[in-house]
Design a protein around this motif. Structure first.
Motif, PDB file in Angstrom:
ATOM      1  N   UNK A 276       0.655  -1.707   0.100  1.00  0.00           N
ATOM      2  CA  UNK A 276      -0.089  -0.268   0.127  1.00  0.00           C
ATOM      3  C   UNK A 276       0.891   2.370  -0.022  1.00  0.00           C
ATOM      4  N   UNK A 277       1.971   1.309  -0.014  1.00  0.00           N
ATOM      5  CA  UNK A 277       3.093   2.234   0.224  1.00  0.00           C
ATOM      6  C   UNK A 277       3.838   3.008  -0.808  1.00  0.00           C
ATOM      7  N   UNK A 278       3.071   1.689  -2.438  1.00  0.00           N
ATOM      8  CA  UNK A 278       4.245   2.244  -3.023  1.00  0.00           C
ATOM      9  C   UNK A 278       3.341   3.328  -3.839  1.00  0.00           C
ATOM     10  N   UNK A 279       2.017   4.270  -3.455  1.00  0.00           N
ATOM     11  CA  UNK A 279       1.850   5.351  -3.711  1.00  0.00           C
ATOM     12  C   UNK A 279       2.680   6.798  -3.305  1.00  0.00           C
ATOM     13  N   UNK A 280       3.339   6.458  -2.313  1.00  0.00           N
ATOM     14  CA  UNK A 280       3.893   7.198  -1.348  1.00  0.00           C
ATOM     15  C   UNK A 280       4.907   7.557  -1.803  1.00  0.00           C
ATOM     16  N   UNK A 281       5.714   6.352  -2.990  1.00  0.00           N
ATOM     17  CA  UNK A 281       7.121   6.342  -3.634  1.00  0.00           C
ATOM     18  C   UNK A 281       7.307   6.962  -5.463  1.00  0.00           C
ATOM     19  N   UNK A 282       8.362   8.050  -5.377  1.00  0.00           N
ATOM     20  CA  UNK A 282       8.786   8.037  -7.040  1.00  0.00           C
ATOM     21  C   UNK A 282      10.117   7.503  -6.297  1.00  0.00           C
ATOM     22  N   UNK A 283      11.128   7.864  -7.910  1.00  0.00           N
ATOM     23  CA  UNK A 283      13.039   7.657  -8.399  1.00  0.00           C
ATOM     24  C   UNK A 283      13.202   8.791  -7.123  1.00  0.00           C
ATOM     25  N   UNK A 284      12.319   9.863  -6.639  1.00  0.00           N
ATOM     26  CA  UNK A 284      13.144  11.242  -5.669  1.00  0.00           C
ATOM     27  C   UNK A 284      12.580  10.614  -4.182  1.00  0.00           C
ATOM     28  N   UNK A 285      11.880   9.596  -4.295  1.00  0.00           N
ATOM     29  CA  UNK A 285      11.969   9.520  -2.606  1.00  0.00           C
ATOM     30  C   UNK A 285      13.096   8.258  -2.336  1.00  0.00           C
ATOM     31  N   UNK A 286      13.737   8.669  -0.636  1.00  0.00           N
ATOM     32  CA  UNK A 286      14.350   8.106  -0.365  1.00  0.00           C
ATOM     33  C   UNK A 286      13.943   7.157   0.802  1.00  0.00           C
ATOM     34  N   UNK A 287      13.944   6.119   0.027  1.00  0.00           N
ATOM     35  CA  UNK A 287      13.190   4.917   1.088  1.00  0.00           C
ATOM     36  C   UNK A 287      14.352   4.097   2.540  1.00  0.00           C
ATOM     37  N   UNK A 288      14.006   4.044   3.861  1.00  0.00           N
ATOM     38  CA  UNK A 288      14.404   4.491   4.534  1.00  0.00           C
ATOM     39  C   UNK A 288      14.009   2.835   5.993  1.00  0.00           C
ATOM     40  N   UNK A 289      14.341   1.640   5.750  1.00  0.00           N
ATOM     41  CA  UNK A 289      13.901   0.701   6.472  1.00  0.00           C
ATOM     42  C   UNK A 289      14.761  -0.077   7.391  1.00  0.00           C
ATOM     43  N   UNK A 290      14.001   0.220   8.683  1.00  0.00           N
ATOM     44  CA  UNK A 290      14.592  -0.163  10.069  1.00  0.00           C
ATOM     45  C   UNK A 290      14.083  -1.772  10.252  1.00  0.00           C
ATOM     46  N   UNK A 291      13.787  -2.222   9.481  1.00  0.00           N
ATOM     47  CA  UNK A 291      13.270  -3.446  10.322  1.00  0.00           C
ATOM     48  C   UNK A 291      14.917  -4.471   9.417  1.00  0.00           C
ATOM     49  N   UNK A 292      14.535  -5.347  11.088  1.00  0.00           N
ATOM     50  CA  UNK A 292      16.067  -6.479  10.726  1.00  0.00           C
ATOM     51  C   UNK A 292      15.331  -7.710   9.693  1.00  0.00           C
ATOM     52  N   UNK A 293      16.921  -7.872   8.500  1.00  0.00           N
ATOM     53  CA  UNK A 293      16.643  -8.895   7.682  1.00  0.00           C
ATOM     54  C   UNK A 293      15.869  -8.617   6.373  1.00  0.00           C
ATOM     55  N   UNK A 294      15.405  -7.410   5.970  1.00  0.00           N
ATOM     56  CA  UNK A 294      14.515  -7.207   5.668  1.00  0.00           C
ATOM     57  C   UNK A 294      15.791  -6.630   3.843  1.00  0.00           C
ATOM     58  N   UNK A 295      16.286  -7.628   3.530  1.00  0.00           N
ATOM     59  CA  UNK A 295      17.052  -6.764   2.490  1.00  0.00           C
ATOM     60  C   UNK A 295      16.470  -5.923   1.266  1.00  0.00           C
ATOM     61  N   UNK A 296      17.573  -4.766   1.306  1.00  0.00           N
ATOM     62  CA  UNK A 296      17.421  -3.670  -0.072  1.00  0.00           C
ATOM     63  C   UNK A 296      16.919  -4.592  -1.230  1.00  0.00           C
ATOM     64  N   UNK A 297      16.830  -5.650  -1.652  1.00  0.00           N
ATOM     65  CA  UNK A 297      16.590  -5.983  -2.879  1.00  0.00           C
ATOM     66  C   UNK A 297      15.355  -5.859  -2.424  1.00  0.00           C
ATOM     67  N   UNK A 298      15.071  -7.041  -1.802  1.00  0.00           N
ATOM     68  CA  UNK A 298      12.939  -7.215  -1.124  1.00  0.00           C
ATOM     69  C   UNK A 298      12.226  -5.875  -0.937  1.00  0.00           C
ATOM     70  N   UNK A 299      12.858  -4.932  -1.181  1.00  0.00           N
ATOM     71  CA  UNK A 299      12.325  -3.476  -0.537  1.00  0.00           C
ATOM     72  C   UNK A 299      12.633  -2.780  -1.884  1.00  0.00           C
ATOM     73  N   UNK A 300      13.591  -3.084  -2.787  1.00  0.00           N
ATOM     74  CA  UNK A 300      13.269  -3.051  -4.506  1.00  0.00           C
ATOM     75  C   UNK A 300      12.244  -3.306  -5.212  1.00  0.00           C
ATOM     76  N   UNK A 301      11.819  -5.109  -5.352  1.00  0.00           N
ATOM     77  CA  UNK A 301      10.822  -5.567  -5.602  1.00  0.00           C
ATOM     78  C   UNK A 301       9.823  -5.164  -4.895  1.00  0.00           C
TER      79      UNK A 301
END
Length: 271
Positions: free
Chosen positions: A84-109
């Motif tokens: 549900x967060x995809x609408x908040x994000x475009x290519x200029x949005x910096x996503x910051x995750x603080x969840x253990x074990x969640x890889x950059x690849x999973x966030x990008x996907x």
């Protein structure tokens, strides 16, 4: 801040870690509006948000693009929270995750291409004394890294690594580390009890000893080994105890095994 300071900082999840970050931001002047997305924010979070003029929402607002999108939810919740967060994000949005074990690849996907910062903070962040280790994907520019450092710095020290694989090791050391220290207090107090101290006194002096030693370590320019040696008189009581703790690298061996187990679990959470 990537995307410009007029874009909001959007915090998803205001539990212990998200709430600590929000409290830290409330102690400093941010150059962007803040939106907090949480289905059931605590009264404390509501008070902090009210004092700093942040907007509370139960779901992602429409027609909003975040400058920085911080996802502070448990790893097990990520698969449900991210789509549900995809609408908040475009290519200029910096996503910051603080969840253990969640890889950059999973966030990008889940969220699409663009800047992503993966971090692991720890619980002393709740009092502004946290340690956060961060890694960025190649899309994060100097401005995005500075913005992430500024926001994470509100809850303590920030260290950057260039290899994402090091985040699992950092999780095992600094992320889980406070629990090791708390358990050491429990063990020290229990040992004092078995040596004859009253239970409440044993816990009080064990707790005070560990917090005092930590404060001395933080305040002193000397390294930990030097501070240990300063306490240890040849043939004295401390030396006798350290002969047990350091003999055959007993304590070191336990920590190596503990950190390896935590790092392994962090990798499992990301798979």
């Amino acid at each position: 801040m990537s995307g410009g300071s007029s874009r909001p900082i959007v915090l998803v999840g205001a539990g212990k870690m998200g709430g600590a970050m929000l409290a830290g931001w409330g102690r400093k002047a941010l150059d962007a509006p803040v939106i907090v997305i949480d289905p059931a924010p605590s009264d404390e979070v509501r008070d902090i948000a009210d004092r700093m003029g942040a907007t509370l929402a139960t779901e992602a607002p429409a027609d909003t693009k975040a400058g920085v999108l911080i996802v502070a939810v448990k790893p097990q919740m990520m698969d449900d929270v991210l789509p549900p967060l995809t609408g908040l994000r475009d290519e200029e949005t910096t996503v910051v995750s603080v969840a253990a074990g969640i890889t950059i690849g999973r966030l990008e996907a889940a969220l699409g291409p663009g800047p992503v910062v993966r971090t692991i903070p720890n619980t002393p962040s709740q009092i502004g004394r946290g340690v956060t280790v961060a890694v960025a994907n190649p899309a994060v520019d100097a401005e995005g890294r500075a913005a992430a450092t500024d926001l994470l710095g509100a809850i303590g020290m920030v260290e950057w690594v260039e290899d994402e694989a090091l985040i699992d090791a950092a999780t095992a050391v600094s992320g889980s580390g406070p629990a090791y220290v708390f358990h050491m207090v429990e063990c020290l107090a229990q040992a004092g009890l078995q040596a004859g101290l009253p239970e409440d006194l044993a816990m009080r002096i064990a707790r005070g000893t560990v917090t005092g030693a930590g404060a001395l370590l933080d305040d002193s320019p000397a390294d930990a080994a030097t501070l240990r040696q300063n306490v240890t008189s040849p043939g004295g009581t401390t030396a006798a105890a350290l002969d047990v703790l350091m003999g055959d690298q007993a304590m070191q061996s336990l920590f190596v095994k503990a950190v390896a187990a935590a790092a392994k679990r962090a990798r499992e959470l990301g798979s």
